[in-house]
Design a protein around this motif. Structure first.
Motif, PDB file in Angstrom:
ATOM      1  N   GLY A  25       0.783  -0.885  -0.497  1.00 21.80           N
ATOM      2  CA  GLY A  25      -0.122   0.099   0.278  1.00 21.80           C
ATOM      3  C   GLY A  25       0.618   1.580  -0.098  1.00 21.80           C
ATOM      4  O   GLY A  25       0.696   2.252   0.983  1.00 21.80           O
ATOM      5  N   CYS A  26       1.844   1.486  -1.336  1.00 22.81           N
ATOM      6  CA  CYS A  26       2.655   2.660  -1.299  1.00 22.81           C
ATOM      7  C   CYS A  26       2.072   3.798  -1.592  1.00 22.81           C
ATOM      8  O   CYS A  26       2.951   4.694  -0.984  1.00 22.81           O
ATOM      9  N   GLY A  27       1.545   4.051  -1.523  1.00 23.50           N
ATOM     10  CA  GLY A  27       0.806   5.256  -2.277  1.00 23.50           C
ATOM     11  C   GLY A  27       0.918   5.567  -3.544  1.00 23.50           C
ATOM     12  O   GLY A  27       2.163   4.789  -4.027  1.00 23.50           O
ATOM     13  N   VAL A  28       1.855   7.176  -3.435  1.00 21.25           N
ATOM     14  CA  VAL A  28       2.578   7.874  -4.318  1.00 21.25           C
ATOM     15  C   VAL A  28       4.261   7.530  -3.891  1.00 21.25           C
ATOM     16  O   VAL A  28       4.866   8.193  -3.855  1.00 21.25           O
ATOM     17  N   GLY A  29       4.462   7.386  -2.790  1.00 16.53           N
ATOM     18  CA  GLY A  29       5.679   6.713  -2.117  1.00 16.53           C
ATOM     19  C   GLY A  29       5.770   7.728  -1.231  1.00 16.53           C
ATOM     20  O   GLY A  29       6.892   8.193  -0.891  1.00 16.53           O
ATOM     21  N   GLY A  77      23.234  -2.928  -0.519  1.00  9.44           N
ATOM     22  CA  GLY A  77      22.970  -4.222  -0.497  1.00  9.44           C
ATOM     23  C   GLY A  77      21.108  -3.731  -0.517  1.00  9.44           C
ATOM     24  O   GLY A  77      20.439  -4.497  -0.489  1.00  9.44           O
ATOM     25  N   LEU A  78      21.013  -3.289  -0.979  1.00  5.91           N
ATOM     26  CA  LEU A  78      19.570  -1.990  -0.311  1.00  5.91           C
ATOM     27  C   LEU A  78      18.870  -2.700  -1.846  1.00  5.91           C
ATOM     28  O   LEU A  78      18.840  -2.366  -2.554  1.00  5.91           O
ATOM     29  N   PHE A  79      17.177  -3.192  -1.570  1.00  4.01           N
ATOM     30  CA  PHE A  79      16.517  -3.234  -2.517  1.00  4.01           C
ATOM     31  C   PHE A  79      14.886  -3.460  -1.681  1.00  4.01           C
ATOM     32  O   PHE A  79      14.516  -4.093  -0.608  1.00  4.01           O
ATOM     33  N   VAL A  80      14.457  -1.940  -1.932  1.00  2.00           N
ATOM     34  CA  VAL A  80      13.288  -1.763  -1.931  1.00  2.00           C
ATOM     35  C   VAL A  80      11.224  -2.490  -2.936  1.00  2.00           C
ATOM     36  O   VAL A  80      11.374  -1.427  -4.380  1.00  2.00           O
ATOM     37  N   TYR A  81      11.488  -2.775  -2.502  1.00  2.00           N
ATOM     38  CA  TYR A  81       9.730  -3.382  -2.703  1.00  2.00           C
ATOM     39  C   TYR A  81       8.945  -2.520  -2.419  1.00  2.00           C
ATOM     40  O   TYR A  81       8.986  -2.454  -1.042  1.00  2.00           O
ATOM     41  N   CYS A  82       7.586  -2.209  -3.836  1.00  2.00           N
ATOM     42  CA  CYS A  82       6.049  -1.467  -2.800  1.00  2.00           C
ATOM     43  C   CYS A  82       5.500  -1.885  -3.961  1.00  2.00           C
ATOM     44  O   CYS A  82       5.530  -1.791  -5.286  1.00  2.00           O
ATOM     45  N   CYS A  83       4.253  -2.037  -2.987  1.00  2.00           N
ATOM     46  CA  CYS A  83       3.371  -2.701  -4.606  1.00  2.00           C
ATOM     47  C   CYS A  83       2.410  -1.290  -2.948  1.00  2.00           C
ATOM     48  O   CYS A  83       1.945  -0.888  -3.012  1.00  2.00           O
ATOM     49  N   ASP A  84       0.772  -1.420  -4.454  1.00  2.22           N
ATOM     50  CA  ASP A  84      -0.170  -0.990  -4.459  1.00  2.22           C
ATOM     51  C   ASP A  84      -1.446  -1.260  -5.057  1.00  2.22           C
ATOM     52  O   ASP A  84      -1.456  -1.638  -6.186  1.00  2.22           O
ATOM     53  N   PHE A  85      -2.709  -1.703  -4.586  1.00  2.00           N
ATOM     54  CA  PHE A  85      -4.104  -1.401  -4.905  1.00  2.00           C
ATOM     55  C   PHE A  85      -4.153  -0.954  -6.184  1.00  2.00           C
ATOM     56  O   PHE A  85      -4.294  -1.125  -7.595  1.00  2.00           O
ATOM     57  N   THR A 107      -2.921   4.042 -10.221  1.00  2.00           N
ATOM     58  CA  THR A 107      -2.847   5.298 -10.844  1.00  2.00           C
ATOM     59  C   THR A 107      -1.635   5.820  -9.666  1.00  2.00           C
ATOM     60  O   THR A 107      -0.530   6.744 -10.229  1.00  2.00           O
ATOM     61  N   ALA A 108      -2.069   5.282  -8.598  1.00  2.00           N
ATOM     62  CA  ALA A 108      -0.747   5.640  -7.959  1.00  2.00           C
ATOM     63  C   ALA A 108       0.459   5.183  -8.493  1.00  2.00           C
ATOM     64  O   ALA A 108       1.557   5.606  -7.923  1.00  2.00           O
ATOM     65  N   ILE A 109       0.812   3.567  -8.053  1.00  2.00           N
ATOM     66  CA  ILE A 109       1.823   3.377  -9.330  1.00  2.00           C
ATOM     67  C   ILE A 109       2.921   3.736  -9.873  1.00  2.00           C
ATOM     68  O   ILE A 109       3.750   4.376 -10.529  1.00  2.00           O
ATOM     69  N   LEU A 156      11.476  -1.684  -7.128  1.00  6.78           N
ATOM     70  CA  LEU A 156      10.312  -2.465  -8.149  1.00  6.78           C
ATOM     71  C   LEU A 156       8.915  -2.088  -7.212  1.00  6.78           C
ATOM     72  O   LEU A 156       8.527  -2.621  -6.097  1.00  6.78           O
ATOM     73  N   ALA A 157       8.546  -0.898  -8.136  1.00  3.22           N
ATOM     74  CA  ALA A 157       7.232  -0.860  -7.912  1.00  3.22           C
ATOM     75  C   ALA A 157       5.938  -1.585  -9.045  1.00  3.22           C
ATOM     76  O   ALA A 157       6.549  -2.022  -9.867  1.00  3.22           O
ATOM     77  N   PHE A 158       4.593  -2.187  -7.817  1.00  6.27           N
ATOM     78  CA  PHE A 158       4.626  -2.445  -8.993  1.00  6.27           C
ATOM     79  C   PHE A 158       2.931  -2.693  -8.441  1.00  6.27           C
ATOM     80  O   PHE A 158       3.041  -2.729  -7.208  1.00  6.27           O
ATOM     81  N   VAL A 159       1.976  -3.127  -9.312  1.00  5.27           N
ATOM     82  CA  VAL A 159       0.243  -3.137  -9.133  1.00  5.27           C
ATOM     83  C   VAL A 159       0.120  -4.259  -8.347  1.00  5.27           C
ATOM     84  O   VAL A 159       0.367  -5.833  -8.465  1.00  5.27           O
ATOM     85  N   HIS A 160      -0.196  -4.314  -6.960  1.00 10.13           N
ATOM     86  CA  HIS A 160      -0.788  -5.339  -6.493  1.00 10.13           C
ATOM     87  C   HIS A 160      -1.716  -5.437  -5.645  1.00 10.13           C
ATOM     88  O   HIS A 160      -2.557  -4.139  -4.938  1.00 10.13           O
ATOM     89  N   ASP A 161      -2.663  -6.513  -5.593  1.00  3.52           N
ATOM     90  CA  ASP A 161      -3.979  -6.632  -4.393  1.00  3.52           C
ATOM     91  C   ASP A 161      -3.688  -8.261  -3.706  1.00  3.52           C
ATOM     92  O   ASP A 161      -3.462  -9.112  -3.774  1.00  3.52           O
ATOM     93  N   LEU A 162      -3.158  -7.189  -2.203  1.00  5.62           N
ATOM     94  CA  LEU A 162      -2.878  -8.308  -1.160  1.00  5.62           C
ATOM     95  C   LEU A 162      -4.070  -9.054  -0.880  1.00  5.62           C
ATOM     96  O   LEU A 162      -3.430  -9.869  -0.280  1.00  5.62           O
ATOM     97  N   CYS A 163      -5.320  -8.837  -1.324  1.00  4.47           N
ATOM     98  CA  CYS A 163      -6.091 -10.213  -0.887  1.00  4.47           C
ATOM     99  C   CYS A 163      -6.455 -10.679  -1.545  1.00  4.47           C
ATOM    100  O   CYS A 163      -7.160 -11.907  -1.827  1.00  4.47           O
ATOM    101  N   ASP A 164      -5.772 -10.628  -3.079  1.00  9.13           N
ATOM    102  CA  ASP A 164      -5.528 -12.175  -4.570  1.00  9.13           C
ATOM    103  C   ASP A 164      -4.801 -13.178  -4.110  1.00  9.13           C
ATOM    104  O   ASP A 164      -3.619 -12.262  -4.543  1.00  9.13           O
ATOM    105  N   GLU A 165      -5.860 -14.009  -3.320  1.00  9.17           N
ATOM    106  CA  GLU A 165      -4.458 -15.179  -3.375  1.00  9.17           C
ATOM    107  C   GLU A 165      -3.991 -15.657  -4.226  1.00  9.17           C
ATOM    108  O   GLU A 165      -3.135 -16.578  -4.857  1.00  9.17           O
TER     109      GLU A 165
END
Length: 372
Positions: free
Chosen positions: A182-186, A200-208, A211-213, A228-237
Motif C-alpha cells: 500500500g505504498c501510494g505515491v511513495g 545492498g538495500l532493495f525496496v519493493y513497493c506495491c499498491d492496489f 494510478t498510484a504506481i 521495484l514498484a508494482f500493482v498488487h491486490d494483497l487480498c488476491d490469493e
C-alpha cells in the motif's frame, strides 16, 4: 492505498521529533502552545461518549448491494482518489525513522559507507598531493576526480543491473530487502531510498491502485536500480509477489490494512508472513478504535462493526490492539511491540482540538534455532 493521518513531522535530523509519548500536556491552559500532545489520557466520560457515538453511527448499515459494489470496484475508487489528489495529498513520512529505526542503515552498513568514503578521500588526497608536487596539473586533477565519480556511478549501475537480472527475482543479490504494501505515491518509499544508502538495500513497493504506481514511477526520485514498484491486490490469493518465501527483512503497513475487508485480513497477513526471513519483521501503524475519524462518520456509512465507507468510496477499519495481536500471532509471528498512540492534535488558528487514536505494531518471524 492512502492514510488520512497527515502526520507532518519534522525530519530525522532537526532534533524536534521524538518517539510518541514524549510530549505531555501537564497544564490544560497550554493546550494551544503546540500542535500535538502525546499520551493523552481519556476520562471515563470521554470514553463513554466515544462508545455512544460509534453505536449511533453504526446503527444504520450500508445496503448489501452497495457493499458488493464497494468491494468489486475498490480499485476504481482508489484510482479516482489518486487521479484527484495525485502526489500532493500527503507529506513524506520522515517520522518513520524515529518510530521504526529498523528502516535506517544498520551500524554495519554505516561502517561500510565510512570505509568507502575514507578510500575515496585517500585517492583524492593522493591526487591533490600530485598536483602540489607538479606531477599533474589542476585541470588533470579535476578530470581525474570526475573520472572517479563516473567510475563509482558506473560500477554501482553495473551491480544494480546484475542484481535485477540475476536468476530468480529482482533484487535477488540484495542483502537487505524491504517491502511496503500500500505504498501510494511513495511517501514512505522515497524517504527510505534517500536516507538508507546501503548498497545492498532493495525496496519493493506495491499498491492496489495502478494510478498510484504510475505516479510513483514518474517521480524523479524513483530509482529502478534500487526499487521495484508494482500493482498488487494483497487480498488476491491467486497473484503471487515477485519474491520467494523467506526473503524479506521488513514488511511495512502504514494506514493500509484498515482498508481491507475484515474477513480477508487474516489470509493476507498469513501470505505476507511467509515472505519474511526468519527474524524478519512486519511494521504497522494504523487507525485505532474511537479515533476522531471513526467518530465523525454519519449514519448510513457503516459497512460492518467498526468498518466504514468514506464519501469517495474508499473504506476504513478501526482496530483494537487485541485484534491486531490475533492477526499477527495467528500468522506465526511474535510480538515485539503493540502500542496505542493517543494523541491530541491542535488547530491553533481555529482553536480546535482533535483526538487521534493510532496503533503501532512490530511483529517478528521467529528466528531459526540458535540464531537469536
Amino acid at each position: 492505498m492512502a492514510d488520512c493521518s497527515a502526520a507532518a513531522a519534522p525530519g530525522p535530523g532537526d532534533g524536534k521529533r521524538r518517539q510518541f509519548g514524549s510530549r505531555f500536556l501537564s497544564d490544560p491552559g497550554r493546550v494551544f502552545h503546540h500542535n500535538a500532545w502525546d499520551g493523552v489520557q481519556w476520562s471515563a466520560e470521554q470514553a463513554a461518549a466515544a462508545a455512544r457515538k460509534v453505536e449511533e453511527n453504526s446503527a444504520q448499515r450500508v445496503r448489501r448491494e452497495l457493499q458488493v459494489d464497494y468491494e468489486i470496484n475498490a480499485h476504481k475508487y482508489w484510482d479516482d482518489f489518486y487521479k484527484i489528489h495525485e502526489n500532493g495529498f500527503f507529506k513524506d513520512r520522515h517520522w518513520l525513522f524515529t518510530e521504526f529505526p529498523e528502516l535506517r542503515p544498520s551500524q554495519k552498513q554505516n561502517h561500510l559507507k565510512d570505509l568507502l568514503s575514507e578510500d575515496k578521500s585517500e585517492i583524492l588526497e593522493c591526487r591533490s598531493s600530485e598536483v602540489g608536487a607538479g606531477l599533474i596539473t589542476g585541470e588533470q586533477h579535476v578530470r581525474s576526480s570526475d573520472s572517479i565519480r563516473f567510475l563509482e556511478k558506473t560500477v554501482t549501475q553495473k551491480l544494480s543491473d546484475l542484481q535485477l537480472s540475476a536468476d530468480g527475482f529482482p533484487g535477488s543479490s540484495a542483502t537487505y530487502r524491504i517491502l511496503e504494501v500500500g505504498c501510494g505515491v511513495g511517501n514512505t518509499v522515497f524517504p527510505i531510498l534517500q536516507t538508507n544508502n546501503d548498497p545492498g538495500l532493495f525496496v519493493y513497493c506495491c499498491d492496489f491502485s495502478s494510478t498510484a504506481i504510475d505516479l510513483l514511477q514518474a517521480n524523479s526520485a524513483y530509482d529502478p536500480s534500487r526499487c521495484l514498484a508494482f500493482v498488487h491486490d494483497l487480498c488476491d490469493e491467486e497473484k503471487s509477489y515477485p519474491v520467494p518465501e523467506n526473503t524479506l527483512d521488513i514488511i511495512i503497513f502504514i494506514f493500509v490494512l484498515s482498508a481491507v475487508v475484515p474477513d480477508k485480513m487474516q489470509n493476507a497477513i498469513n501470505r505476507l508472513s511467509r515472505l519474511l526471513k526468519p527474524g524478519g519483521m512486519i511494521l504497522l501503524r494504523d487507525y485505532g478504535r474511537h479515533d476522531m475519524a471513526q467518530l465523525r462518520f454519519k449514519k448510513g456509512q457503516c459497512l460492518s462493526d467498526n468498518f466504514y465507507v468514506r464519501g469517495d468510496g474508499t473504506r476504513v477499519y478501526f482496530f483494537t490492539q487485541d485484534e491486531l495481536d490475533t492477526l499477527f500471532t495467528t500468522a506465526g509471528l511474535e510480538k515485539v511491540q503493540n502500542l496505542v498512540d493517543r494523541r491530541l492534535q491542535v488547530n491553533r488558528g481555529k482553536q480546535l482540538t482533535m483526538y487521534r487514536v493510532w496503533i503501532q505494531c512490530k511483529y517478528r518471524k521467529p528466528p531459526l534455532p540458535g540464531t537469536g
